[in-house]
Design a protein around this motif. Structure first.
Motif, PDB file in Angstrom:
ATOM      1  N   ILE A  30       0.858  -1.189   0.000  1.00 57.14           N
ATOM      2  CA  ILE A  30       0.000   0.000   0.000  1.00 57.14           C
ATOM      3  C   ILE A  30       0.888   1.232   0.000  1.00 57.14           C
ATOM      4  CG2 ILE A  30      -1.804   1.287   1.188  1.00 57.14           C
ATOM      5  CD1 ILE A  30      -2.689  -1.287   2.535  1.00 57.14           C
ATOM      6  N   LEU A  31       0.646   2.106  -0.971  1.00 58.74           N
ATOM      7  CA  LEU A  31       1.342   3.379  -1.022  1.00 58.74           C
ATOM      8  C   LEU A  31       0.476   4.404  -0.286  1.00 58.74           C
ATOM      9  CD1 LEU A  31       3.405   5.481  -2.053  1.00 58.74           C
ATOM     10  CD2 LEU A  31       2.051   5.621  -4.162  1.00 58.74           C
ATOM     11  N   PHE A  32       1.046   5.030   0.746  1.00 61.77           N
ATOM     12  CA  PHE A  32       0.345   6.068   1.499  1.00 61.77           C
ATOM     13  C   PHE A  32       0.965   7.418   1.161  1.00 61.77           C
ATOM     14  CE2 PHE A  32      -0.583   2.352   4.139  1.00 61.77           C
ATOM     15  CZ  PHE A  32      -1.930   2.531   4.394  1.00 61.77           C
ATOM     16  N   ILE A  33       0.141   8.274   0.564  1.00 61.65           N
ATOM     17  CA  ILE A  33       0.537   9.668   0.353  1.00 61.65           C
ATOM     18  C   ILE A  33      -0.094  10.478   1.482  1.00 61.65           C
ATOM     19  CG2 ILE A  33       0.409  11.656  -1.190  1.00 61.65           C
ATOM     20  CD1 ILE A  33       0.215   9.714  -3.531  1.00 61.65           C
ATOM     21  N   LEU A  34       0.727  11.061   2.339  1.00 68.75           N
ATOM     22  CA  LEU A  34       0.234  11.730   3.548  1.00 68.75           C
ATOM     23  C   LEU A  34       0.116  13.233   3.289  1.00 68.75           C
ATOM     24  CD1 LEU A  34       2.393   9.868   6.233  1.00 68.75           C
ATOM     25  CD2 LEU A  34       0.148   9.252   5.304  1.00 68.75           C
ATOM     26  N   LEU A  35      -1.138  13.697   3.201  1.00 65.83           N
ATOM     27  CA  LEU A  35      -1.389  15.132   3.014  1.00 65.83           C
ATOM     28  C   LEU A  35      -1.279  15.851   4.351  1.00 65.83           C
ATOM     29  CD1 LEU A  35      -4.509  15.080   0.638  1.00 65.83           C
ATOM     30  CD2 LEU A  35      -2.075  15.002   0.037  1.00 65.83           C
ATOM     31  N   ASP A  36      -0.690  17.031   4.342  1.00 67.56           N
ATOM     32  CA  ASP A  36      -0.588  17.858   5.552  1.00 67.56           C
ATOM     33  C   ASP A  36      -1.972  18.465   5.831  1.00 67.56           C
ATOM     34  OD1 ASP A  36      -0.205  20.010   7.377  1.00 67.56           O
ATOM     35  OD2 ASP A  36       1.933  20.029   6.862  1.00 67.56           O
ATOM     36  N   ALA A  37      -2.604  18.098   6.999  1.00 65.74           N
ATOM     37  CA  ALA A  37      -3.960  18.570   7.308  1.00 65.74           C
ATOM     38  C   ALA A  37      -4.008  20.097   7.393  1.00 65.74           C
ATOM     39  CB  ALA A  37      -4.452  17.959   8.626  1.00 65.74           C
ATOM     40  N   GLY A  38      -2.969  20.713   7.944  1.00 63.69           N
ATOM     41  CA  GLY A  38      -2.930  22.172   8.029  1.00 63.69           C
ATOM     42  C   GLY A  38      -2.854  22.814   6.664  1.00 63.69           C
ATOM     43  N   MET A  39      -2.051  22.218   5.767  1.00 61.65           N
ATOM     44  CA  MET A  39      -1.955  22.753   4.421  1.00 61.65           C
ATOM     45  C   MET A  39      -3.278  22.598   3.670  1.00 61.65           C
ATOM     46  SD  MET A  39       1.073  24.008   4.079  1.00 61.65           S
ATOM     47  CE  MET A  39       1.218  24.142   2.298  1.00 61.65           C
ATOM     48  N   VAL A  40      -3.972  21.483   3.899  1.00 59.81           N
ATOM     49  CA  VAL A  40      -5.274  21.269   3.258  1.00 59.81           C
ATOM     50  C   VAL A  40      -6.268  22.329   3.729  1.00 59.81           C
ATOM     51  CG1 VAL A  40      -7.264  19.711   3.126  1.00 59.81           C
ATOM     52  CG2 VAL A  40      -4.943  18.810   2.876  1.00 59.81           C
ATOM     53  N   ARG A  41      -6.247  22.595   5.036  1.00 65.37           N
ATOM     54  CA  ARG A  41      -7.157  23.628   5.559  1.00 65.37           C
ATOM     55  C   ARG A  41      -6.857  24.979   4.921  1.00 65.37           C
ATOM     56  NH1 ARG A  41      -5.775  25.372  11.359  1.00 65.37           N
ATOM     57  NH2 ARG A  41      -4.175  26.359  10.077  1.00 65.37           N
ATOM     58  N   ASP A  42      -5.568  25.345   4.886  1.00 68.82           N
ATOM     59  CA  ASP A  42      -5.196  26.634   4.290  1.00 68.82           C
ATOM     60  C   ASP A  42      -5.553  26.676   2.809  1.00 68.82           C
ATOM     61  OD1 ASP A  42      -4.243  27.378   6.754  1.00 68.82           O
ATOM     62  OD2 ASP A  42      -2.142  26.901   6.291  1.00 68.82           O
ATOM     63  N   PHE A  43      -5.383  25.549   2.132  1.00 68.68           N
ATOM     64  CA  PHE A  43      -5.701  25.478   0.708  1.00 68.68           C
ATOM     65  C   PHE A  43      -7.187  25.745   0.475  1.00 68.68           C
ATOM     66  CE2 PHE A  43      -7.274  23.121  -2.926  1.00 68.68           C
ATOM     67  CZ  PHE A  43      -6.416  23.510  -3.942  1.00 68.68           C
ATOM     68  N   LEU A  44      -8.045  25.116   1.300  1.00 72.33           N
ATOM     69  CA  LEU A  44      -9.490  25.300   1.133  1.00 72.33           C
ATOM     70  C   LEU A  44      -9.889  26.746   1.362  1.00 72.33           C
ATOM     71  CD1 LEU A  44     -10.824  22.088   2.918  1.00 72.33           C
ATOM     72  CD2 LEU A  44     -10.671  22.509   0.466  1.00 72.33           C
ATOM     73  N   HIS A  45      -9.307  27.377   2.362  1.00 73.66           N
ATOM     74  CA  HIS A  45      -9.683  28.756   2.672  1.00 73.66           C
ATOM     75  C   HIS A  45      -9.078  29.741   1.668  1.00 73.66           C
ATOM     76  CE1 HIS A  45     -11.849  27.888   6.347  1.00 73.66           C
ATOM     77  NE2 HIS A  45     -10.865  27.071   6.721  1.00 73.66           N
ATOM     78  N   THR A  46      -8.010  29.325   0.980  1.00 73.45           N
ATOM     79  CA  THR A  46      -7.432  30.196  -0.041  1.00 73.45           C
ATOM     80  C   THR A  46      -8.388  30.400  -1.194  1.00 73.45           C
ATOM     81  OG1 THR A  46      -5.199  29.467   0.531  1.00 73.45           O
ATOM     82  CG2 THR A  46      -5.494  30.445  -1.657  1.00 73.45           C
ATOM     83  N   TYR A  47      -9.174  29.380  -1.504  1.00 73.29           N
ATOM     84  CA  TYR A  47     -10.080  29.427  -2.644  1.00 73.29           C
ATOM     85  C   TYR A  47     -11.505  29.831  -2.253  1.00 73.29           C
ATOM     86  CZ  TYR A  47      -6.538  27.321  -5.617  1.00 73.29           C
ATOM     87  OH  TYR A  47      -5.395  27.073  -6.334  1.00 73.29           O
TER      88      TYR A  47
END
Length: 606
Positions: free
Chosen positions: A205-222
């Motif tokens: 299994i390949l796990f790509i680990l997204l940074d939860a803080g970066m995801v939050r900032d990304f959503l609020h950027t848009y």
């Protein structure tokens, strides 16, 4: 404090036309403004809510589309990096890797893991877990010792490329990450690596680990700040990550709902908020925006503040204008009020007439003329009233039964003749008390104690005439004994009880010891006087006729006399009522207004 209280009392709204004018004008304006304001607020609330909700829906859709594009890019980069023959060769070694080959294979995978990590700013790290128990990761990160094949996630939750719920990173930094699990399997006959449908069918299994803080900032950027609430990433209604700008209550996540299969977007109205759901790609993953009604209507609050400020300015303007306008007439009105107060206090003189020629001056002259006329009429009324009342008193005195005096004197004579001097003396004393109290030196009012003594004297005389057959009692509170009432209103009622209730005048028989009781009690604003006996009973219809007409075909003037004098003295509120249970309890009740202060009982008896 006394001066302040005096000032407040002086400026009560009921005392000043100026204040009344201000209140009336203010009430009309405020009522109109409130009506317009409420109507405007209802309209604006619906208008702003509709438009703000539309903006929030568009904002959520745009943000979801941006995040979908980011995930699609990550997926594309995964295919580019892991779809090569070189990676297939490395993956075939992962399947067969032993402990002694682990370091060499992990070193060979560094380029692949590095390329995955730098493919997107959202990716924090990547690692590969194999069924043989090996974990391949970047050398720059320290892995925790306890790391299983699915990183602690249920195996059934991974099916194809799956975004898992946020969890603590398996590396020592312990950051919050969002794993993207990609189960991989090696096709022997084609020597290529494909994405497996389930964990059981996978080799690693390949796990790509997204940074939860970066995801939050990304959503609020848009997203637009005014149209975003609390962002959540969900999968079939299950929370993936809380991406809101601030920590939300757990109850917020409980309000999340799964998006129906055939819908890409949905807006759900809740108690005080709206839940906006948008699907991300073709997955069950969706972006939830939980935004409160207060936030949607935040722009309306500003308009409301301006509206309240406008109302305040209008009120201040009305206050100043009303005070200026009313002050022009209240000066003369104050002088008129002083004149009326002087009339009330009997200190008025004609010098208080206003000299101005306007309507208020004419009113002042009319007031003076009216005052002079009223004074003359009052004097005339006083003379007429006194004459009428004196005539009433004389009429009552003339209506005293002469047979009572004649019979009493005759009985006294018989007692003297029989040498019963003590009885004769007592009867003379009671007759003297009866006459003295009844005359009351010409006064109109008499204390209840003296009125009771007048009745007692009458009963004593009747008891001497009829062998002490009558039991007389009273129940009167001590504080009421000194209260003054119109004189001679109880004796005629007691006389009726003896003559008609017991039949003692004609020596009739009776069932029990004849008893008469007088009760007096106060129930504001009334005073009640009751004469109670156990005689033969009252014909209430006949008694009511006598009360108002003075006769029922026979000569009965006592009851009507009492009623007419009470009405003349106390007014039309006087009421006399009857109730009767023959040979048990017969009641004549008088109700009069309680209008005089109670004098001190002890002083009245000194």
């Amino acid at each position: 404090m006394k001066q302040l209280k005096k000032f407040i009392d002086h400026f009560r709204p009921s005392h000043h036309i100026m204040i009344k004018s201000w209140f009336a004008t203010t009430f009309i304006v405020v009522a109109s403004l409130l009506f317009i304001s409420l109507g405007a607020q209802v309209f604006l609330k619906n208008y702003f809510l509709s438009h703000a909700l539309t903006r929030a829906e568009n904002n959520t859709a745009n943000t979801a589309q941006a995040f979908e594009n980011a995930l699609s890019f990550i997926t594309t980069r995964f295919v580019d990096i892991c779809g090569t023959t070189e990676f297939s060769n490395k993956f075939s070694r992962i399947r067969r890797c032993k402990n002694d080959d682990y370091i060499k294979l992990n070193s060979d995978l560094q380029d692949t893991l590095h390329d995955l990590c730098v493919s997107s700013s959202l990716i924090r790290s990547a690692l590969i877990t194999s069924k043989t128990g090996m974990v391949y990761h970047n050398f720059s990160e320290s892995l925790l010792s306890a790391t299983d094949y699915t990183l602690g996630n249920p195996a059934e939750s991974i099916s194809g490329i799956t975004v898992l719920a946020a969890q603590t990173s398996p590396f020592l930094d312990q950051q919050t990450v969002i794993p993207i699990a990609i189960p991989l399997t090696y096709m022997e006959n084609t020597t290529i690596v494909i994405v497996a449908d389930s964990v059981d069918a996978s080799d690693a299994i390949l796990f790509i680990l997204l940074d939860a803080g970066m995801v939050r900032d990304f959503l609020h950027t848009y997203s637009e700040r005014s149209s975003e609430g609390a962002y959540y990433l969900t999968d079939s209604g299950n929370l993936i990550v809380n991406a809101s700008r601030k920590n939300s209550d757990s109850s917020d996540s409980d309000a999340l709902h799964p998006l129906p299969v055939r819908k890409n977007s949905l807006t759900i109205e809740q108690d005080d908020a709206y839940l906006i759901l948008n699907r991300i790609g073709n997955r069950s993953l969706c972006l939830a925006n939980l935004i409160s009604v207060d936030q949607l209507l935040s722009s309306l609050r500003t308009i409301q503040h301006y509206l309240y400020l406008a109302i305040l300015v209008v009120l201040l303007t009305i206050t100043v204008g009303t005070l200026i306008a009313s002050n022009l007439i209240t000066r003369s009105l104050s002088k008129l009020i002083s004149a009326v107060s002087a009339i009330e206090n009997q200190t008025y003189d004609s010098s208080q007439i206003l000299t101005q020629s306007d309507e208020l001056g004419q009113l002042s002259k009319s007031l003076d003329s009216m005052y002079q006329t009223i004074q003359q009429q009052i004097e005339q009324i006083k003379l007429e009233r006194q004459a009428k009342y004196n005539a009433e008193i004389r009429l009552f005195s003339e209506q005293i039964n002469p047979h009572f005096l004649y019979n009493t004197l005759e009985y006294i004579n018989m007692e003297v003749y029989s040498n019963h001097t003590q009885n004769a003396s007592m009867m003379i004393q009671n007759l003297a008390d009866f006459m003295r109290i009844g005359l009351n030196f010409g006064g109109e009012l008499i204390s209840i104690s003296k009125e009771l003594a007048h009745v007692q004297a009458y009963v004593n005389i009747m008891n001497y005439r009829f062998s002490h057959k009558i039991c007389f009692t009273s129940d009167i509170p001590k504080e009421l004994l000194s209260y003054e009432i119109l004189k001679i209103i109880l004796q005629p009622l007691v006389e009726n009880s003896i003559r008609h209730g017991f039949g003692l005048d004609n020596s009739s028989s009776y069932l029990d010891v004849p008893s008469i009781k007088i009760e007096v009690y106060r129930d504001d604003p009334w005073l009640y006087l009751r004469v109670i006996d156990n005689g033969a009973g009252i014909d209430i219809e006949r008694a009511t006729q006598i009360l108002h007409t003075g006769t029922d075909g026979q000569k009965h003037v006592g009851l009507n006399n009492v009623y007419q004098r009470l009405v003349f003295f106390y007014g039309e509120t006087v009421k006399i009522t009857f109730s009767s249970i023959p040979y048990y309890e017969n009641i004549v009740q008088i109700r009069i207004p309680f209008i005089y202060p109670i004098p001190d009982f002890e002083e009245e008896h000194h």
